[in-house]
Design a protein around this motif. Structure first.
Motif, PDB file in Angstrom:
ATOM      1  N   SER A 112       1.562   4.154  -1.147  1.00 18.65           N
ATOM      2  CA  SER A 112       2.985   4.126  -0.801  1.00 18.65           C
ATOM      3  C   SER A 112       3.826   3.705   0.129  1.00 18.65           C
ATOM      4  O   SER A 112       4.906   3.080   0.235  1.00 18.65           O
ATOM      5  CB  SER A 112       2.828   5.270  -0.207  1.00 18.65           C
ATOM      6  N   ASN A 163       3.137  -0.034   0.016  1.00 18.25           N
ATOM      7  CA  ASN A 163       4.472  -1.274  -0.329  1.00 18.25           C
ATOM      8  C   ASN A 163       5.744  -0.864  -1.626  1.00 18.25           C
ATOM      9  O   ASN A 163       6.595  -2.024  -1.291  1.00 18.25           O
ATOM     10  CB  ASN A 163       3.438  -1.809  -1.189  1.00 18.25           C
ATOM     11  N   LYS A 164       5.781   0.519  -1.376  1.00 22.50           N
ATOM     12  CA  LYS A 164       6.720   0.711  -2.124  1.00 22.50           C
ATOM     13  C   LYS A 164       8.137   1.470  -1.054  1.00 22.50           C
ATOM     14  O   LYS A 164       9.267   0.858  -1.650  1.00 22.50           O
ATOM     15  CB  LYS A 164       6.921   2.257  -2.662  1.00 22.50           C
ATOM     16  N   THR A 187      14.444   2.060  -7.754  1.00 28.76           N
ATOM     17  CA  THR A 187      14.528   0.589  -8.193  1.00 28.76           C
ATOM     18  C   THR A 187      15.348  -0.176  -8.910  1.00 28.76           C
ATOM     19  O   THR A 187      16.253  -0.305  -8.275  1.00 28.76           O
ATOM     20  CB  THR A 187      13.752   1.001 -10.564  1.00 28.76           C
ATOM     21  N   ALA A 245      11.305  -0.998  -1.193  1.00 32.54           N
ATOM     22  CA  ALA A 245      12.399   0.010  -1.187  1.00 32.54           C
ATOM     23  C   ALA A 245      13.376  -0.472  -0.330  1.00 32.54           C
ATOM     24  O   ALA A 245      14.710  -0.749   0.214  1.00 32.54           O
ATOM     25  CB  ALA A 245      12.290   0.952  -0.832  1.00 32.54           C
ATOM     26  N   SER A 282       9.415   5.586  -3.279  1.00 34.30           N
ATOM     27  CA  SER A 282       8.712   5.463  -4.207  1.00 34.30           C
ATOM     28  C   SER A 282       9.441   5.239  -5.507  1.00 34.30           C
ATOM     29  O   SER A 282       8.774   4.028  -6.846  1.00 34.30           O
ATOM     30  CB  SER A 282       7.809   6.588  -4.661  1.00 34.30           C
TER      31      SER A 282
END
Lengths: 370, 99
Positions: A145, A147-148, A110, A152, A107
């Motif tokens: 979650s 898609n996150k 970045t 990632a 999540s």
């Protein structure tokens, strides 16, 4: 296994109960997690505190681990990337040549994280993926979650970091496990790690209704066996099939005449080959056993806890007195099963893992004779 | 043994690769390949050999060491076992041969 055949070295009946120092140490960096999964082995959630060991304390522990010749560390939580200093925590380990595995739900990752991780190059980052579609995964973990997590994994691949997908097999996602493997292949993931639900943390309350059945494990055994040789070149399959199902159906052949050292690598590793340091500094035999505290790193060095803790001693010697297992042909590679599951399901460390049908049959037979 | 096939086994000098670390334990050693994150174990005899795999001791010298340690064992069997051990390490990319 590399071995030179022992000659004139009779280790007799000596029993090696643990290594001189842990091989791997887990760090629970914080109890907080942005998700509240029903199958969480701890009780991580958004309600849990953000607090954990300070960066300075972690660095001091790393130095101790290097001195103890610990090779690997595992960073988990909670959600480790929720910590603002996570990149420093990883870098300090990498600087000391500790092999770092990180478990995340993806999540908080970045571009900035990815850029730095690409330079630090941890051993592996494992992203949890519990469904092959958003509906299933988000149903188990929380909206958005899926898609996150997949996002990632894609980001991590752009900088060539070794990645793994971690999946907890349960009733909700069982039909999708083959498709999750396909996602792993499509995303170029290095490792697919499938494990069963454990009777620990929040997962305890749904353990009986959600755990995979014997037939489902047998299906997975065949499924991954068939594909294992074909996929070996492209992905590392770490599939933890329920060993009691394998024992019962004779799908596992124990190696004859294992020496004491080799046996240690086959049995429950908690407090024998590894331990976990919780966010408050408590040293646990493993992340699944939260009520057995061997000591606290704020008041005692880890080396002393490892060597002298009464709690570790009781874990290491639990297998010596399990009558139900005494004649079992799988004794050398099992020794009573998982200490955490035994404790969490029965309330006691003594006795065989209650999930083992062979041991349960032996207990019934003994009680009918007496 | 890939490197040693065309050479005299006794004169080869095995050396653990720089990325390979090992740790002594009571009953042997744990070998860790930091490049591949792979872990191996060996028994006490393996540990005795690992300690001398520094690129200086030849296989012949390792043979002598084993002969002294296991003085009633046949040299033929010891040589076979040593060869097999080094081959295992080489196949796992844990060592190089010099000499």
């Amino acid at each position: 296994m590399i071995s030179v055949k022992e000659k004139e070295e009779d280790i007799g009946t000596r029993i090696l109960t643990h290594l001189a120092a842990p091989m791997e140490v887990g760090f629970e960096l914080l109890p907080y997690c942005n998700l509240r999964c029903f199958h969480c082995f701890s009780n991580s959630s958004p309600d849990q505190p953000y607090t954990g060991l300070s960066l300075r304390k972690i660095e001091a522990l790393y130095d101790e681990l290097v001195e103890l010749q610990v090779f690997k560390i595992y960073l988990g939580g909670g959600e480790p990337f929720a910590r603002r200093d996570i990149l420093e925590i990883i870098k300090l380990a990498a600087d000391r040549s500790l092999a770092v595995t990180i478990s995340t739900n993806g999540s908080f990752l970045t571009e900035r994280h990815i850029d730095v991780l690409g330079r630090i190059r941890p051993a592996v980052i494992q992203v949890s993926l519990d469904g092959a579609c958003a509906e299933t995964h988000d149903g188990m973990r929380g909206a958005g979650s899926f898609n996150k997590a997949t996002g990632a994994l894609k980001l991590l691949r752009t900088v060539g970091i070794s990645t793994a997908i971690g999946t907890v097999g349960c009733q909700t996602n069982f039909p999708e496990i083959p498709d999750i493997l396909q996602i792993a292949l499509d995303l170029g993931v290095s490792c697919f790690h499938l494990m069963g639900l454990q009777p620990a943390g929040r997962a305890s309350s749904s353990y009986e209704s959600q755990r995979l059945t014997e037939n489902q494990w047998l299906f997975l055994h065949d499924f991954f066996n068939l594909r294992g040789s074909v996929l070996r070149e492209v992905i590392d399959l770490q599939v933890e099939i329920d060993k009691f199902v394998l024992f019962k159906h004779r799908l596992f052949t124990p190696q004859a005449h294992l020496d004491s050292f080799s046996k240690l690598w086959c049995i429950c590793p908690c407090g024998r080959r590894l331990c976990t340091i919780a966010a408050n500094g408590d040293v646990l035999p493993c992340e699944l056993m939260r009520d057995v505290i061997a000591g606290n790193v704020h008041s005692r060095p880890l080396s002393k806890i490892w060597k002298r803790s009464v709690a570790f001693e009781s874990i290491r010697k639990r297998s010596l007195g399990i009558a139900a297992c005494s004649d079992c042909r799988f004794w050398d590679v099992c020794q009573g099963g998982c200490a955490a599951a035994t404790l969490n399901l029965t309330g006691a460390l003594t006795g065989a893992d209650p999930r083992c049908e062979l041991a349960n049959k032996e207990i019934s037979r003994a009680s009918s004779q007496s | 043994m890939r490197t040693g096939q065309q050479r005299n086994f006794s004169s080869l000098k095995p050396e653990l690769r720089p990325e390979v670390r090992y740790r002594s334990e009571r009953d042997g050693a744990i070998v860790f390949d930091t490049a591949r994150y792979a872990i191996y174990t060996t028994n006490r005899t393996g540990l005795m050999i690992l300690k001398r795999m520094n690129g200086k001791a030849s296989c012949g010298e390792l043979m002598e060491l084993l002969s002294r340690r296991f003085n009633s064992a046949s040299r033929c069997i010891l040589k076979r076992d040593l060869h097999s051990f080094l081959e295992d390490l080489e196949n796992a990319d844990l060592l190089d041969f010099k000499g």
